[in-house]
Write a protein that holds these residues in place. Structure first.
Motif, PDB file in Angstrom:
ATOM      1  N   SER A 174      33.936  15.839 -20.652  1.00  0.00           N
ATOM      2  CA  SER A 174      32.845  15.500 -19.737  1.00  0.00           C
ATOM      3  C   SER A 174      32.406  14.191 -20.232  1.00  0.00           C
ATOM      4  CB  SER A 174      31.693  16.534 -19.699  1.00  0.00           C
ATOM      5  OG  SER A 174      31.128  17.047 -20.932  1.00  0.00           O
ATOM      6  N   ASP A 175      32.292  14.035 -21.815  1.00  0.00           N
ATOM      7  CA  ASP A 175      31.713  12.943 -22.377  1.00  0.00           C
ATOM      8  C   ASP A 175      32.738  11.720 -22.106  1.00  0.00           C
ATOM      9  OD1 ASP A 175      29.587  13.851 -23.207  1.00  0.00           O
ATOM     10  OD2 ASP A 175      30.224  14.504 -25.000  1.00  0.00           O
ATOM     11  N   LEU A 176      34.073  12.359 -22.177  1.00  0.00           N
ATOM     12  CA  LEU A 176      35.115  11.184 -21.781  1.00  0.00           C
ATOM     13  C   LEU A 176      35.103  10.806 -20.431  1.00  0.00           C
ATOM     14  CD1 LEU A 176      38.437  12.193 -23.719  1.00  0.00           C
ATOM     15  CD2 LEU A 176      37.237   9.951 -23.858  1.00  0.00           C
ATOM     16  N   VAL A 177      34.995  11.615 -19.533  1.00  0.00           N
ATOM     17  CA  VAL A 177      35.017  11.512 -18.018  1.00  0.00           C
ATOM     18  C   VAL A 177      33.629  10.326 -18.012  1.00  0.00           C
ATOM     19  CG1 VAL A 177      34.333  12.321 -15.780  1.00  0.00           C
ATOM     20  CG2 VAL A 177      36.073  13.365 -17.136  1.00  0.00           C
ATOM     21  N   ARG A 178      32.367  10.509 -18.575  1.00  0.00           N
ATOM     22  CA  ARG A 178      31.516   9.593 -18.323  1.00  0.00           C
ATOM     23  C   ARG A 178      31.619   8.409 -18.987  1.00  0.00           C
ATOM     24  NH1 ARG A 178      28.341  14.364 -19.089  1.00  0.00           N
ATOM     25  NH2 ARG A 178      28.326  14.097 -21.359  1.00  0.00           N
ATOM     26  N   LEU A 179      32.351   8.266 -20.139  1.00  0.00           N
ATOM     27  CA  LEU A 179      32.515   7.074 -20.749  1.00  0.00           C
ATOM     28  C   LEU A 179      33.501   6.196 -19.948  1.00  0.00           C
ATOM     29  CD1 LEU A 179      32.769   8.035 -24.377  1.00  0.00           C
ATOM     30  CD2 LEU A 179      30.744   6.662 -23.684  1.00  0.00           C
ATOM     31  N   TYR A 180      34.574   6.757 -19.523  1.00  0.00           N
ATOM     32  CA  TYR A 180      35.684   6.093 -18.890  1.00  0.00           C
ATOM     33  C   TYR A 180      35.031   5.745 -17.210  1.00  0.00           C
ATOM     34  CZ  TYR A 180      40.025   7.001 -21.180  1.00  0.00           C
ATOM     35  OH  TYR A 180      40.828   7.186 -22.208  1.00  0.00           O
ATOM     36  N   SER A 181      34.097   6.576 -16.777  1.00  0.00           N
ATOM     37  CA  SER A 181      33.350   6.280 -15.467  1.00  0.00           C
ATOM     38  C   SER A 181      32.810   4.810 -15.418  1.00  0.00           C
ATOM     39  CB  SER A 181      32.775   7.295 -14.940  1.00  0.00           C
ATOM     40  OG  SER A 181      33.553   8.307 -14.710  1.00  0.00           O
ATOM     41  N   MET A 182      31.990   4.788 -16.617  1.00  0.00           N
ATOM     42  CA  MET A 182      31.045   3.576 -16.794  1.00  0.00           C
ATOM     43  C   MET A 182      31.974   2.300 -17.132  1.00  0.00           C
ATOM     44  SD  MET A 182      28.212   2.234 -17.110  1.00  0.00           S
ATOM     45  CE  MET A 182      27.129   3.828 -17.111  1.00  0.00           C
ATOM     46  N   ALA A 183      32.973   2.502 -17.835  1.00  0.00           N
ATOM     47  CA  ALA A 183      33.765   1.129 -18.213  1.00  0.00           C
ATOM     48  C   ALA A 183      34.702   0.646 -16.837  1.00  0.00           C
ATOM     49  CB  ALA A 183      35.031   1.661 -19.097  1.00  0.00           C
ATOM     50  N   ILE A 184      35.043   1.771 -16.086  1.00  0.00           N
ATOM     51  CA  ILE A 184      35.899   1.215 -14.798  1.00  0.00           C
ATOM     52  C   ILE A 184      34.939   0.716 -13.824  1.00  0.00           C
ATOM     53  CG2 ILE A 184      36.857   2.424 -12.796  1.00  0.00           C
ATOM     54  CD1 ILE A 184      38.737   2.116 -15.221  1.00  0.00           C
ATOM     55  N   MET A 185      33.902   1.233 -13.858  1.00  0.00           N
ATOM     56  CA  MET A 185      32.579   0.648 -12.840  1.00  0.00           C
ATOM     57  C   MET A 185      32.260  -0.769 -13.070  1.00  0.00           C
ATOM     58  SD  MET A 185      29.133   2.294 -11.375  1.00  0.00           S
ATOM     59  CE  MET A 185      28.359   2.279 -12.885  1.00  0.00           C
ATOM     60  N   LYS A 186      32.236  -1.091 -14.493  1.00  0.00           N
ATOM     61  CA  LYS A 186      31.744  -2.424 -14.967  1.00  0.00           C
ATOM     62  C   LYS A 186      32.967  -3.270 -14.867  1.00  0.00           C
ATOM     63  CE  LYS A 186      28.039  -1.291 -18.340  1.00  0.00           C
ATOM     64  NZ  LYS A 186      27.582  -1.488 -19.553  1.00  0.00           N
ATOM     65  N   PHE A 187      34.367  -2.750 -15.141  1.00  0.00           N
ATOM     66  CA  PHE A 187      35.369  -3.704 -14.961  1.00  0.00           C
ATOM     67  C   PHE A 187      35.376  -4.071 -13.447  1.00  0.00           C
ATOM     68  CE2 PHE A 187      39.822  -3.575 -13.267  1.00  0.00           C
ATOM     69  CZ  PHE A 187      40.491  -4.635 -14.152  1.00  0.00           C
ATOM     70  N   VAL A 188      35.270  -3.017 -12.583  1.00  0.00           N
ATOM     71  CA  VAL A 188      35.399  -3.613 -11.108  1.00  0.00           C
ATOM     72  C   VAL A 188      34.161  -4.701 -10.771  1.00  0.00           C
ATOM     73  CG1 VAL A 188      35.190  -2.872  -8.847  1.00  0.00           C
ATOM     74  CG2 VAL A 188      36.506  -1.476 -10.384  1.00  0.00           C
ATOM     75  N   ASN A 189      33.228  -4.194 -11.207  1.00  0.00           N
ATOM     76  CA  ASN A 189      31.831  -5.230 -10.708  1.00  0.00           C
ATOM     77  C   ASN A 189      32.203  -6.480 -11.419  1.00  0.00           C
ATOM     78  OD1 ASN A 189      30.798  -2.989  -9.621  1.00  0.00           O
ATOM     79  ND2 ASN A 189      29.224  -2.614 -11.295  1.00  0.00           N
ATOM     80  N   LEU A 190      32.661  -6.588 -12.654  1.00  0.00           N
ATOM     81  CA  LEU A 190      32.771  -7.944 -13.226  1.00  0.00           C
ATOM     82  C   LEU A 190      34.066  -8.728 -12.895  1.00  0.00           C
ATOM     83  CD1 LEU A 190      31.983  -6.752 -17.148  1.00  0.00           C
ATOM     84  CD2 LEU A 190      30.667  -8.479 -15.714  1.00  0.00           C
ATOM     85  N   THR A 191      35.031  -8.008 -12.462  1.00  0.00           N
ATOM     86  CA  THR A 191      35.884  -8.882 -11.852  1.00  0.00           C
ATOM     87  C   THR A 191      35.785  -9.214 -10.178  1.00  0.00           C
ATOM     88  OG1 THR A 191      37.326  -6.630 -11.497  1.00  0.00           O
ATOM     89  CG2 THR A 191      37.682  -7.889 -13.540  1.00  0.00           C
ATOM     90  N   VAL A 192      35.860  -7.883  -9.512  1.00  0.00           N
ATOM     91  CA  VAL A 192      35.713  -8.455  -8.140  1.00  0.00           C
ATOM     92  C   VAL A 192      34.603  -8.648  -7.568  1.00  0.00           C
ATOM     93  CG1 VAL A 192      35.892  -6.848  -5.745  1.00  0.00           C
ATOM     94  CG2 VAL A 192      37.416  -6.254  -7.436  1.00  0.00           C
ATOM     95  N   ASP A 193      33.517  -8.561  -8.084  1.00  0.00           N
ATOM     96  CA  ASP A 193      32.093  -8.978  -7.525  1.00  0.00           C
ATOM     97  C   ASP A 193      31.830 -10.356  -8.022  1.00  0.00           C
ATOM     98  OD1 ASP A 193      31.610  -6.680  -6.179  1.00  0.00           O
ATOM     99  OD2 ASP A 193      30.091  -6.030  -7.516  1.00  0.00           O
ATOM    100  N   VAL A 194      32.478 -10.706  -9.209  1.00  0.00           N
ATOM    101  CA  VAL A 194      31.887 -12.080  -9.835  1.00  0.00           C
ATOM    102  C   VAL A 194      33.306 -13.044  -9.794  1.00  0.00           C
ATOM    103  CG1 VAL A 194      31.316 -13.332 -11.794  1.00  0.00           C
ATOM    104  CG2 VAL A 194      30.455 -11.056 -11.284  1.00  0.00           C
ATOM    105  N   LEU A 195      34.645 -12.315  -9.990  1.00  0.00           N
ATOM    106  CA  LEU A 195      35.550 -13.352  -9.990  1.00  0.00           C
ATOM    107  C   LEU A 195      36.323 -13.576  -8.630  1.00  0.00           C
ATOM    108  CD1 LEU A 195      37.301 -12.196 -13.178  1.00  0.00           C
ATOM    109  CD2 LEU A 195      35.708 -14.075 -13.002  1.00  0.00           C
ATOM    110  N   GLY A 196      35.894 -12.861  -7.755  1.00  0.00           N
ATOM    111  CA  GLY A 196      36.603 -13.183  -6.499  1.00  0.00           C
ATOM    112  C   GLY A 196      35.838 -14.335  -5.624  1.00  0.00           C
ATOM    113  N   ASN A 197      36.706 -15.271  -5.295  1.00  0.00           N
ATOM    114  CA  ASN A 197      36.397 -16.640  -4.793  1.00  0.00           C
ATOM    115  C   ASN A 197      36.492 -16.510  -3.466  1.00  0.00           C
ATOM    116  OD1 ASN A 197      35.922 -17.627  -7.450  1.00  0.00           O
ATOM    117  ND2 ASN A 197      38.035 -18.108  -7.716  1.00  0.00           N
ATOM    118  N   GLY A 198      37.037 -15.307  -2.675  1.00  0.00           N
ATOM    119  CA  GLY A 198      36.933 -15.635  -1.237  1.00  0.00           C
ATOM    120  C   GLY A 198      35.881 -15.600  -0.426  1.00  0.00           C
TER     121      GLY A 198
END
Length: 423
Positions: A78-102
């Motif tokens: 359960s702790d691993l799931v929470r840690l992974y979830s936070m990492a994936i959510m931040k990864f998507v936010n930092l790439t798609v929300d910020v790096l997307g130029n379209g």
């Protein structure tokens, strides 16, 4: 005018070593070494670029998962799931929300332009809005994709790591090391054939007929006065020389008097040059008992200086005699606690003692105890964790726990400390 980009790494090879640690083999030591280097870059140049920050987030999780590497302390699913979830959510936010130029259309549209699949966006939405988090298996798959994506889009992109002034930095650092070598040889009192040969070789290399002790000191001062090379010079001094010191035979937990005699003058030079904070920051990230003992030596001097205690009363403490000390002790403590290792507990009490706004004895005790638990310096059981709360408690506004941590505790903003979130 050509745009100048300042980066925290000194050369392309330094960047490539970190890349190799991340992608060569799935090894805990490699991941931890890469994480320490990322932390060091962060302390040198402020916030990491998005590519490096995403890498840091992912490494922090996979270095705790037996699926990716061997780990010392196994944490529950359960702790691993929470840690992974936070990492994936931040990864998507930092790439798609910020790096997307379209055009500012859907997140799926922007993701497609960056070669990020729709299922990863679906996972991000599930983490953000659903009550149930994704399965551990799906999160691991997402993390593996993110790591490969970062390799292709960031780590394999030459524009991200090319340092135009590599040769300049390298030549300056090499010359500085040669001068340090001359300084050390001048400090050695015994005359041997080997010493004379090394001195002659260095004089020939530097094209000088003679290089006295005073001339070495003058040259080192000139190097330290140029702040452009600060990080490289501090790192070279610590890793090549201070780390080779020996522990005192008569007084355990202290650096030998011989080593302190050799380096006391240079420690004073670094301090008077305003580099004591940089020196301690570099030392606290080294997973080494010798580095920990040097931190104790410097902390003792800082403590006695702040209390106006005469250092010369004890020759074992006389490794650096400065009347004024320019030190950001809070920054050094934050650096140490952001990446605690097996030797952090050796020096942590002294580092807490020199804070400009000292903590209470009970608070210091609790911090040391939490670090011991986190770094597996003590065995974790229900008895010694019953009254220890983690840094995560700070961000849980609905928690009824009477946590010992406080946002107003000394000068430290405990929300900036990443450790202690898995106990």
């Amino acid at each position: 005018m050509e745009k100048i980009i300042v980066v925290p790494w000194s050369s392309d090879s330094e960047w490539q070593l970190v890349r190799q640690d991340i992608y060569a083999d799935r090894d805990t030591r490699n991941y931890q070494r890469a994480l320490r280097q990322l932390l060091l870059w962060k302390t040198k140049g402020g916030p990491l670029s998005r590519g490096l920050h995403c890498t840091e987030l992912i490494l922090e999780v996979i270095s705790k998962d037996t699926y990716f590497c061997n780990v010392d302390v196994i944490i529950n699913t359960s702790d691993l799931v929470r840690l992974y979830s936070m990492a994936i959510m931040k990864f998507v936010n930092l790439t798609v929300d910020v790096l997307g130029n379209g055009p500012q259309k859907s997140m799926y549209f922007r993701a497609s332009r960056l070669d990020i699949p729709p299922w990863l966006i679906d996972m991000r939405h599930k983490i953000s809005h659903d009550q149930d988090l994704p399965t551990l298996e799906s999160l691991r798959a997402a993390t593996e994709f993110a790591l490969k994506w970062l390799k292709t889009k960031y780590w394999n992109n030459d524009d991200n790591f090319k340092v135009i002034t590599t040769k300049l930095y390298t030549s300056v650092t090499d010359e500085f090391i040669d001068i340090l070598e001359l300084y050390m040889l001048n400090k050695i009192k015994t005359n041997t054939i080997d010493k004379e040969e090394r001195l002659n070789a260095l004089k020939t290399k530097l094209s000088v007929p003679s290089f006295s002790y005073k001339e070495c000191i003058k040259k080192i001062k000139e190097f330290l006065a140029n702040k452009v090379y600060t990080s490289q010079l501090v790192n070279a001094f610590v890793t090549r020389y201070l780390m080779n010191a020996q522990e005192c035979n008569s007084i355990k937990g202290r650096i030998s008097k011989t080593d302190k005699d050799v380096w006391s003058v240079l420690l004073k030079l670094f301090t008077t040059s305003g580099l004591l904070t940089n020196l301690l920051q570099c030392l606290v990230t080294q997973n080494s008992r010798v580095a920990a003992l040097w931190i104790i030596e410097l902390c003792i001097v800082v403590f006695k200086n702040s209390k106006k205690i005469e250092i010369k009363h004890n020759e074992n403490d006389n490794c650096m005699t400065c009347k004024t000390l320019d030190l950001d002790s809070n920054l050094v403590l934050r650096t140490a606690l952001n990446s605690p290792h097996s030797h952090t507990v050796v020096f942590l009490k002294w580092l807490l003692r020199i804070q400009s706004n000292p903590l209470k004895v009970k608070q210091e005790y609790n911090i040391v105890k939490l670090v011991k638990l986190y770094t597996s310096s003590v065995k974790i059981n229900s008895q010694n964790t019953a009254k220890v709360f983690t840094i995560k408690d700070l961000t849980n506004k609905n928690s009824n726990l009477q946590s010992q941590w406080s946002l107003a505790l000394g000068e430290m903003n405990w929300k900036q400390i990443s450790f202690g979130t898995i106990l």
